[in-house]
Design an enzyme around this catalytic site. Structure first.
Site, short mmCIF file in Angstrom:
data_model
loop_
_atom_site.label_atom_id
_atom_site.label_comp_id
_atom_site.label_asym_id
_atom_site.label_seq_id
_atom_site.Cartn_x
_atom_site.Cartn_y
_atom_site.Cartn_z
CB CYS A 3 12.46 9.07 9.17
SG CYS A 3 13.52 8.04 8.18
CE LYS A 29 -1.88 3.04 2.56
NZ LYS A 29 -1.83 4.28 1.76
CD GLU A 72 12.02 -0.37 9.62
OE1 GLU A 72 12.89 0.24 10.30
OE2 GLU A 72 11.96 -1.60 9.55
CD GLU A 130 9.31 12.65 12.35
OE1 GLU A 130 8.22 12.13 12.63
OE2 GLU A 130 10.17 12.13 11.61
P1 NAD Z 1 1.86 8.30 8.18
O1 NAD Z 1 2.07 7.45 9.37
O2 NAD Z 1 0.83 9.34 8.23
O3 NAD Z 1 1.47 7.39 6.92
C1 NAD Z 1 2.28 6.31 6.52
C2 NAD Z 1 1.42 5.33 5.75
O4 NAD Z 1 0.42 4.82 6.63
C3 NAD Z 1 0.67 5.92 4.56
O5 NAD Z 1 0.67 4.98 3.50
C4 NAD Z 1 -0.74 6.10 5.09
O6 NAD Z 1 -1.72 6.03 4.10
C5 NAD Z 1 -0.85 4.90 6.03
N1 NAD Z 1 -1.88 5.05 7.07
C6 NAD Z 1 -2.38 6.19 7.60
N2 NAD Z 1 -3.32 5.89 8.52
C7 NAD Z 1 -3.40 4.54 8.58
C8 NAD Z 1 -4.17 3.63 9.36
N3 NAD Z 1 -5.07 4.05 10.24
N4 NAD Z 1 -3.98 2.31 9.18
C9 NAD Z 1 -3.06 1.86 8.29
N5 NAD Z 1 -2.31 2.67 7.52
C10 NAD Z 1 -2.49 3.99 7.66
O7 NAD Z 1 3.29 8.88 7.79
P2 NAD Z 1 3.68 9.87 6.62
O8 NAD Z 1 3.17 11.21 6.94
O9 NAD Z 1 3.33 9.25 5.30
O10 NAD Z 1 5.28 9.82 6.72
C11 NAD Z 1 5.98 10.58 7.64
C12 NAD Z 1 6.41 9.73 8.82
O11 NAD Z 1 7.10 8.57 8.38
C13 NAD Z 1 7.40 10.50 9.68
O12 NAD Z 1 7.11 10.27 11.04
C14 NAD Z 1 8.73 9.86 9.30
O13 NAD Z 1 9.73 10.03 10.25
C15 NAD Z 1 8.33 8.44 9.09
N6 NAD Z 1 9.33 7.71 8.29
C16 NAD Z 1 10.14 6.78 8.87
C17 NAD Z 1 11.12 6.12 8.12
C18 NAD Z 1 12.07 5.09 8.74
O14 NAD Z 1 12.74 4.40 7.99
N7 NAD Z 1 12.18 5.00 10.05
C19 NAD Z 1 11.25 6.41 6.77
C20 NAD Z 1 10.42 7.36 6.20
C21 NAD Z 1 9.45 8.00 6.96
#
Ligand code: NAD
Length: 498
Positions: free
Chosen positions: A301, A192, A267, A401
């Site tokens: 991140c 997804k 992650e 963050e």
């Molecule tokens: P997010 O958590 O809002 O969304 C991530 C994914 O989860 C998206 O595909 C979203 O559609 C999905 N999602 C949202 N609500 C959901 C639910 N209720 N159930 C299942 N899936 C759901 O994050 P974002 O805004 O897309 O990305 C930013 C975040 O990701 C930051 O906190 C960043 O630090 C983190 N990040 C971490 C890494 C790592 O390797 N540690 C890498 C990249 C980003």
């Protein structure tokens, strides 16, 4: 059909976007979503709509998991010799390389990244795929266990169906980090992608098909988090789940997986620190840190979002940083002079600007104001300037963050003081230590509580070196290391009393 699209792009990308609404990929077929719902993905650099995308519903998610299950059982993918599977995966890597220009353009358009950064992401995908494909040839799938009075061995099998939910900041690169070990180990997958940036993953489906990878081994279900993501996370047909994103959603996903006892890997976000000692070359350190914090508009991140500077060089360091930050060239992805693109969405832009305001209200000193900006000809883009704050480590902008080009500067005296401030964070993804004194740098690097410590550099990713978060930044093993490959193999012991 696409609603609006203001920017000229290559005929291949134009044709791809012209297929809007773009389809789900389930069991080797491109399908509409049940209920025919769609969502839009935008060009953050111009605000224009790039494409409509089919929005996978719970029934579609179910169909994708079933297709992956059938492929796991019926397509020989799981039973195939690693060398044979490797032929398919190398072919996919070849195709990604052959389509590099197209994928680069798609990624740059959808995320707003400057072209060279998008290109690096695409190259990294195929490098990751090749790394795990090669590793799969050198892992032992059957190992004797030397115990008395028994003939015993460990056997390693792929798990089955692995789910992946990805964020919007590095859609293609993170897909590579996530799916490569799972596929190379013989699992089948359901991806997804993030609703803000699904395009490169959708383009990948064509290459998967062209590579001849059996139908159902790779399935892609674009959609919204609360519906598509949630339906995938709670699906009982998964054998493993991997989530990359925010800690808030990570918790929701882990809870849903927990109910089905599906092992989950998270992650998550970070609040990385750079600890800068007074013996560094100030100009080159500033240059590298400005590069790190403005990479992908700070939407990284593990970015260096807290800069701890030793007090004797603090003022000099701050001045040099302000000068360099002011020079960061903000622009559209295809402008060769662009160093930093827009935020990915108006929501993300508002989040970053909101943190500047909240930080200031809590008493942060504004070293560089930041704020919204415009790029000529791209009035509707989500552009912001880099900002710099300073003050107390308790300030909201120093603790949470922001996910934008906003370092928070802090002064420290002794090593212990810096150590205390860095480790006060509930996050634990990545920090860096900057010093000419390598003994001190190594000592400090090992003391900082995080999955990754870098010395005299920030954002260092090497295939073979594990990258993982601890505490609020993640759990379950991480990515990029050899262990990640083994994570996608379940272990079975076989024993016969003698
Ligand atoms: P997010 O958590 O809002 O969304 C991530 C994914 O989860 C998206 O595909 C979203 O559609 C999905 N999602 C949202 N609500 C959901 C639910 N209720 N159930 C299942 N899936 C759901 O994050 P974002 O805004 O897309 O990305 C930013 C975040 O990701 C930051 O906190 C960043 O630090 C983190 N990040 C971490 C890494 C790592 O390797 N540690 C890498 C990249 C980003």
């Amino acid at each position: 059909m696409r609603a609006t699209y203001a920017t000229k792009c290559s005929p291949t990308v134009e044709a791809f976007l012209g297929e809007s609404p773009l389809s789900l990929f389930i069991g080797g077929q491109w399908l509409s979503s049940k209920g025919k719902k769609t969502f839009r993905t935008l060009d953050p650099g111009s605000g224009a709509t790039l494409a409509e995308v089919h929005d996978a519903q719970a029934e579609d998610v179910d169909a994708a998991v079933q297709a992956a299950r059938q492929a796991f059982v019926g397509s020989q993918w799981a039973q195939m010799d690693a060398r044979k599977r490797g032929e398919y995966l190398h072919r996919l890597a070849d195709l990604v390389e052959a389509h590099k220009e197209t994928l680069t353009e798609i990624e740059a358009l959808d995320v707003g990244k400057p072209r060279p950064q998008a290109q690096w992401d695409i190259e990294n995908f195929s490098a990751t795929l090749r790394y795990y494909t090669e590793l799969a040839l050198h892992v032992s799938y059957r190992e004797p266990i030397p115990v008395p009075h028994h003939e015993a061995r460990t056997v390693r099998h792929p798990f089955g169906v692995c789910g992946f939910i990805f964020p919007w900041n590095f859609p293609f690169l993170l897909a590579g980090w996530g799916i490569s070990p799972a596929l190379a180990a013989g699992n089948t997958i359901v991806i997804k992608p993030a609703e803000d940036t699904p395009l490169s993953t959708l383009y990948l489906t064509r290459l998967v098909k062209e590579a001849g990878i059996p139908d159902g081994v790779v399935n892609v279900i674009p959609g919204l988090g609360e519906t598509t993501g949630a339906a995938l996370a709670r699906h009982p047909g998964l054998n493993r789940m991997s989530f990359t994103g925010s800690p808030e959603v990570g918790r929701i996903v882990a809870e849903a997986c927990g109910r089905n006892l599906v092992p989950v890997k998270l992650e998550l976000g970070g609040k990385g620190a750079a600890v800068i000692f007074d013996d560094v070359d100030i100009e080159s350190t500033v240059d590298k840190l400005v590069g790190a914090v403005t990479l992908n508009t700070g939407q990284v991140c593990c970015t260096a979002s807290r800069w701890l500077v030793q007090e004797s060089v603090y003022d000099q360091f701050v001045q040099c940083s302000i000068d360099r930050m002011k020079k960061v060239h903000i622009g559209y992805w295809n402008d060769p002079s662009t160093e930093m693109g827009p935020a990915v969405s108006s929501k993300q832009m508002d989040r970053i600007l909101g943190y500047l305001e909240k930080g200031r209200k809590e008493g942060a000193e504004v070293l560089l104001e930041g704020g919204k900006t415009e790029v000529p000809g791209k009035k509707e883009g989500f552009y912001i300037k880099p900002a710099m704050l300073a003050g107390s480590a308790e300030n909201v902008a120093a603790r949470e963050e922001i996910f934008g080009p906003v370092p928070f500067l802090l002064k420290f005296g002794s090593e212990d003081e810096a150590f205390d401030v860095v480790n006060r964070s509930p996050y634990g993804l990545a920090n860096s230590v900057w010093s000419k004194d390598l003994e001190r740098a190594n000592r400090m690097a090992e003391r900082l509580v995080a999955g990754n410590s870098w010395i005299n550099a920030h954002n260092v990713f090497v295939h073979g070196v594990p990258y993982a978060g601890v505490n609020l930044s993640g759990m379950g093993g991480g990515v990029l290391g050899p262990q990640t490959f083994l994570d996608y193999l379940r272990e079975q012991s076989v024993v016969r009393p003698l």
